[in-house]
Scaffold this motif. Structure first.
Motif, PDB file in Angstrom:
ATOM      1  N   PHE A   1       6.322   2.757 -32.673  1.00 17.98           N
ATOM      2  CA  PHE A   1       5.721   1.412 -32.609  1.00 17.98           C
ATOM      3  C   PHE A   1       6.536   0.388 -33.404  1.00 17.98           C
ATOM      4  CE2 PHE A   1       2.238   4.623 -32.805  1.00 17.98           C
ATOM      5  CZ  PHE A   1       2.015   4.693 -31.439  1.00 17.98           C
TER       6      PHE A   1
ATOM      7  N   ASN B   1       9.918  -2.510 -33.453  1.00 17.99           N
ATOM      8  CA  ASN B   1      10.360  -3.640 -32.629  1.00 17.99           C
ATOM      9  C   ASN B   1      11.870  -3.548 -32.423  1.00 17.99           C
ATOM     10  OD1 ASN B   1       8.123  -4.906 -34.732  1.00 17.99           O
ATOM     11  ND2 ASN B   1       7.763  -5.441 -32.596  1.00 17.99           N
TER      12      ASN B   1
ATOM     13  N   ARG C   1       3.490  -1.433 -38.425  1.00 14.01           N
ATOM     14  CA  ARG C   1       3.679  -1.058 -37.026  1.00 14.01           C
ATOM     15  C   ARG C   1       2.872  -2.041 -36.181  1.00 14.01           C
ATOM     16  NH1 ARG C   1      -0.181   4.354 -36.193  1.00 14.01           N
ATOM     17  NH2 ARG C   1      -2.158   3.330 -36.733  1.00 14.01           N
ATOM     18  N   TYR C   2       3.049  -1.986 -34.855  1.00 12.93           N
ATOM     19  CA  TYR C   2       2.330  -2.866 -33.914  1.00 12.93           C
ATOM     20  C   TYR C   2       2.626  -4.339 -34.176  1.00 12.93           C
ATOM     21  CZ  TYR C   2      -0.608   1.278 -33.040  1.00 12.93           C
ATOM     22  OH  TYR C   2      -1.054   2.528 -32.746  1.00 12.93           O
TER      23      TYR C   2
ATOM     24  N   ALA D   1       4.688  -8.027 -33.669  1.00 13.03           N
ATOM     25  CA  ALA D   1       5.264  -8.767 -32.538  1.00 13.03           C
ATOM     26  C   ALA D   1       6.546  -9.433 -33.002  1.00 13.03           C
ATOM     27  CB  ALA D   1       4.281  -9.798 -32.015  1.00 13.03           C
TER      28      ALA D   1
ATOM     29  N   GLY E   1       0.670  -7.149 -37.029  1.00  5.69           N
ATOM     30  CA  GLY E   1       0.658  -5.703 -36.945  1.00  5.69           C
ATOM     31  C   GLY E   1      -0.307  -5.136 -37.950  1.00  5.69           C
TER      32      GLY E   1
ATOM     33  N   TYR F   1       0.456  -8.257 -28.897  1.00  8.12           N
ATOM     34  CA  TYR F   1       1.366  -7.503 -28.050  1.00  8.12           C
ATOM     35  C   TYR F   1       2.709  -7.397 -28.785  1.00  8.12           C
ATOM     36  CZ  TYR F   1      -1.415  -7.578 -23.677  1.00  8.12           C
ATOM     37  OH  TYR F   1      -2.361  -7.379 -22.704  1.00  8.12           O
ATOM     38  N   SER F   2       3.613  -6.579 -28.271  1.00  9.08           N
ATOM     39  CA  SER F   2       4.851  -6.282 -29.003  1.00  9.08           C
ATOM     40  C   SER F   2       5.847  -7.431 -29.026  1.00  9.08           C
ATOM     41  CB  SER F   2       5.523  -5.052 -28.401  1.00  9.08           C
ATOM     42  OG  SER F   2       5.852  -5.283 -27.040  1.00  9.08           O
ATOM     43  N   SER F   3       5.649  -8.447 -28.185  1.00 10.47           N
ATOM     44  CA  SER F   3       6.585  -9.575 -28.202  1.00 10.47           C
ATOM     45  C   SER F   3       5.819 -10.884 -28.132  1.00 10.47           C
ATOM     46  CB  SER F   3       7.572  -9.478 -27.024  1.00 10.47           C
ATOM     47  OG  SER F   3       6.895  -9.682 -25.801  1.00 10.47           O
TER      48      SER F   3
ATOM     49  N   GLY G   1       1.465  -1.489 -25.909  1.00 12.44           N
ATOM     50  CA  GLY G   1       2.395  -2.401 -26.556  1.00 12.44           C
ATOM     51  C   GLY G   1       3.255  -3.184 -25.592  1.00 12.44           C
TER      52      GLY G   1
END
Length: 841
Positions: free
Chosen positions: A338, A340, A389-390, A392, A407, A451-453, A504
């Motif tokens: 998780f 980036n 983690r998690y 963006a 995150g 979300y991841s981005s 993610g």
């Protein structure tokens, strides 16, 4: 009475003068929906338009699919007719606007390069009828005109229609290109504007003429202004089979190729945004691991892949359809789940930051050395980045600056010290690997995870991020938020997606279409799913702006047409009506009630549980208490509901309950969590009458108050009763039309039950057809019910086509078949092979 008038007048005046958002237009539903749902805009619903000596029609339009075909508008004035046709098939690279006068194509036509015909690319169109010069001309973008001679009678009155023409029986009149239209204007003598339809409505079947009040009528409108707040599902990609649901399917957006790529270890699916098509590419040498990170260097047009916990990096060879240096290392110490990843624009390095592994949250910045084939740590300086983690991430500029937000983690990085959601924002500079903390974002929703981005709008200095669910549970709300760095404000700028996202997924912005894209998984079974692609027009509208727009809609139109005096008259009339009904109330109450011989569907507003469509619970006072259910409480509630109201009706054992919800905790922790959760759920359910949770001999059972309505239980009751469903088919259709069953519920323990319920419900509905007790309209409703459950059920399609044929409507039968074919292709990326004629035999 005086108070009523004063309050109504002030409210009406306030709403009438509210300003509407300038982003608008009408999107036309065409062949992508059934015939009955296609769009028509009649500009002469309130009266015909005088042609006069000179008549000019101007508007802006966008072609949303260059492969579509059909009529844009039709104008009729006595014996004179003028139609504009969009033709896409005559040339591979060029489409045309073909003007048709009195049913004959004129020699000249306007070329439109297909590369320019994209959703959101608007261009102006002008048609000029000069009766004095006996000339008709068509032009776009102020360029050269296509001219032809015309003869129009004096005092001619015109009818003007955009989109599908329902009153004409010819099949060609049903062809409409996939288009959007806005800012329609009519100019008369001396080019004076006499009518103006901006088409900036957000609801209703009326398009306002803000120039002269000649309002237009619309059938099946799709108002574009809503797409600045409401996500629009544009495609469903898949299915992806034999993949564990929580594993990531990496998604890449190629701005140059204008497509999304969805990667698995064995193949990728490519979705073409312009042509709206999907293709599958199998790898000659697949990746080793089921879960991977895929990064894309757009400058070099190269794809990189590695194990999503960190591993050796493989490069993709497009010609060979193969990955190099496939990683076979598997699990190892110091993983970075998780995290980036990003491509450094300064030198093309593949980099990563953050992550989690072996009970530790990470904040390490690394880059991959392709020569040594290993990850190298880069030392950072400046402010301390809390391990997480998690999070963006998004690129701020081409100078190597990146925003990092949120995150979950903690200051030390050690999991045993607990975890918390982080609302902090940092700027990472790859020029000197420095980190600067910008600050904490205030007034965020509880337990917010992005979300991841993200997407950064440099013109307005704003960050856009999607709200995400936690991996271990579902979350009803997944909205887009905007953080304005200049004003330090954080606002909702979209409605909520329906499905559950737990992988993610990134968000992307397309400058070509001015849209933001978000993704969500839709589970089929425990190891199979689709991915929905959703779009939102940019710039998005805040929730406050959208709600204000809805309130202003009706009153603005009336005010613009008639002004304040008319408002006062109407309010006086309304006041008189209210007074009249108050005076007659006692007399009316004494009259006997009339009972309809047809059973009606009761739309419960109190004590209700809805599992079809969005999960929703209304208490005994009609208050929506859905938000009181945390992800874990919702999962507990659904477990108890389904286990207590199945065939055994005994509830669920405490051991099974713990195994479902707290599989990783020890006995004491499990017991504490179970007791606390049940206690919290009891508090919520106390709002539903005498609803109880009973515990007896290690069995936990949910008992609903007899006055509580649950759509799922109501449908099960109807289907399992063994009685004829003839009189209940309208209730069944009403329940199913609310949305997919359990559409936002994606627990692994529930997938099998969902599939079993769907298959059993379809089987029972199909059995009702064989009893020969349904008329054709009931068969049509039953067919719709089957297709609500399974949109590509062939038996449902067959029943629907035959019902329409029996009712004498061959067009809707054919339209249903075409809609089914498109849905089948969208889901399976292959053509439906059974011809329409087979259903007629």
């Amino acid at each position: 009475m005086n108070k009523f008038l004063l309050l109504s007048l002030l409210t009406a005046f306030h709403c009438a003068t509210a300003q509407l958002n300038s982003s608008g237009g009408l999107n036309f539903n065409t062949k992508d929906v059934e015939l009955a749902h296609r769009t028509s805009l009649n500009l002469t619903g309130s009266g015909k338009l005088p042609i006069g000596k000179k008549f000019t029609l101007s508007f802006e339009m966008a072609i949303n699919n260059p492969r579509s075909f059909g009529y844009i508008f039709r104008l009729r004035a006595n014996e004179f007719t003028a139609s504009l046709l969009f033709v896409q098939f005559e040339n591979k690279d060029t489409s045309y606007l073909q003007l048709i006068i009195n049913d004959k194509k004129i020699e000249n036509k306007i070329p439109l390069p297909k590369r320019n015909l994209t959703k959101g690319n608007w261009f102006p169109v002008k048609l000029v009828l000069d009766r004095g010069k006996l000339n008709c001309s068509l032009s776009i973008n102020g360029g050269p005109a296509a001219n032809t001679k015309v003869n129009i009678k004096e005092d001619s009155q015109a009818e003007l229609l955009f989109g599908i023409e329902w009153e004409k029986e010819e099949y060609g009149n049903l062809d409409v290109p996939k288009m959007s239209v806005r800012n329609i204007k009519i100019l008369g003598k001396n080019d004076k504007q006499v009518h103006f339809w901006p088409l900036n409505e957000s609801s209703g079947l009326i398009a306002r003429d803000i120039q002269s009040g000649n309002d237009a009528s619309v059938l099946n409108p799709n108002w574009l202004i809503n797409n600045h707040f409401k996500f629009n599902n544009i495609a469903r990609v898949g299915p992806f089979k034999n993949i564990i649901f929580f594993m990531a399917v990496p998604i890449i957006y190629s701005q140059a190729q204008d497509n999304f790529l969805f990667f698995t270890k064995d193949y990728y699916l490519s979705y073409d945004l312009k042509n709206q098509t999907t293709k599958k590419v199998k790898f000659a040498s697949p990746l080793q691991h089921p879960g991977n990170i895929v990064a894309y260097n757009e400058n070099k047009n190269k794809f990189y892949a590695y194990y999503f916990g960190r591993g050796l990096v493989s490069e993709y060879d497009e010609k060979q359809k193969a990955w190099s240096h496939v990683d076979t290392t598997g699990e190892s110490f110091q993983h970075y789940y998780f995290h980036n990843s990003f491509i450094n624009p300064l030198n093309g390095d593949l980099c990563m930051i953050n992550g989690y592994g072996w009970y530790t949250y990470k904040n390490i910045l690394q880059k991959y050395d392709f020569i040594k084939k290993k990850w190298i740590r880069l030392e950072t300086k400046g402010d301390y980045l809390v391990p997480r983690r998690y999070a963006a991430i998004c690129k701020k500029n081409e100078a190597g600056d990146y925003f990092i937000f949120g995150g979950e983690g903690n200051y030390s990085g050690r999991q045993e010290e607990g975890v918390k959601n982080l609302n902090d924002l940092y700027l990472l500079s790859m020029r000197d690997t420095s980190i600067r903390k910008i600050g904490e974002i205030k007034k965020m929703p509880k337990d917010f995870l992005p979300y991841s981005s993200m997407y950064y709008d440099s013109l307005k200095n704003q960050l856009f991020m999607m709200e995400n669910s936690k991996v271990e549970g579902a979350k009803a709300s997944k909205r887009l938020f905007c953080y304005d760095l200049s004003s330090d404000t954080f606002e909702v700028v979209s409605d909520s997606l329906n499905g559950r996202n737990s992988f993610g997924a990134p968000i992307f912005y397309s400058p070509r279409y001015s849209e933001i894209y978000a993704f969500e998984k839709v589970s089929i079974s425990a190891d199979s799913f689709y991915i929905n692609i959703n779009s939102l027009l940019f710039p998005p509208m805040t929730e406050k702006e959208y709600n204000k727009l809805q309130k202003a809609e009706l009153s603005f139109s009336f005010y613009n047409k008639y002004g304040i005096p008319a408002f006062i008259v109407i309010i006086l009339i309304l006041g008189t009506i209210v007074y009249y009904f108050h005076y007659r109330k006692k007399q009316k109450a004494e009259q006997p009630a009339l009972h309809s011989i047809t059973e009606t569907i009761k739309t419960s507003k109190v004590n209700s549980i809805f599992l079809f469509g969005n999960f929703q619970v209304l208490d005994k006072n009609g208050k929506d208490i859905t938000k009181e259910f945390s992800p874990k409480l919702k999962q507990l509630f659904l477990l108890l509901l389904t286990k207590s109201y199945n065939h055994s009706g005994r509830g669920i054992s405490t051991d099974s309950l713990s195994a479902y919800l707290w599989p990783d905790l020890n006995l004491e922790q499990t017991k504490n969590n179970r007791n606390v959760s049940i206690s919290k759920l009891r508090t919520i359910l106390a709002h539903l009458g005498k609803t109880e949770i009973k515990i007896d001999r290690n069995m936990v059972e949910l008992s609903l108050d007899e006055n509580v309505y649950c759509d799922y239980l109501e449908l099960c009751k109807i289907l399992n009763s063994g009685d004829s469903i003839k009189e209940k088919i309208h209730i069944i259709k009403s329940i199913l039309s609310r949305g997919e069953p359990f559409q936002e519920i994606s627990y692994e323990w529930f997938d099998g039950q969902r599939v079993h319920f769907t298959e059993d419900a379809i089987s029972r509905l199909k059995a009702a057809v064989g009893k020969n007790e349904l008329d054709d309209l009931s068969k049509l409703a039953l067919a719709d019910s089957i297709l609500f459950l399974d949109s590509v059920n062939q038996d449902g399609l067959s029943l629907k086509i035959k019902a329409y044929i029996a009712l004498g409507d061959h067009k809707l039968a054919r339209s249903s078949y075409e809609h089914f074919k498109r849905e089948y292709f969208r889901l399976y990326a292959e053509e439906y092979s059974k011809p329409f004629s087979d259903f007629l035999n």
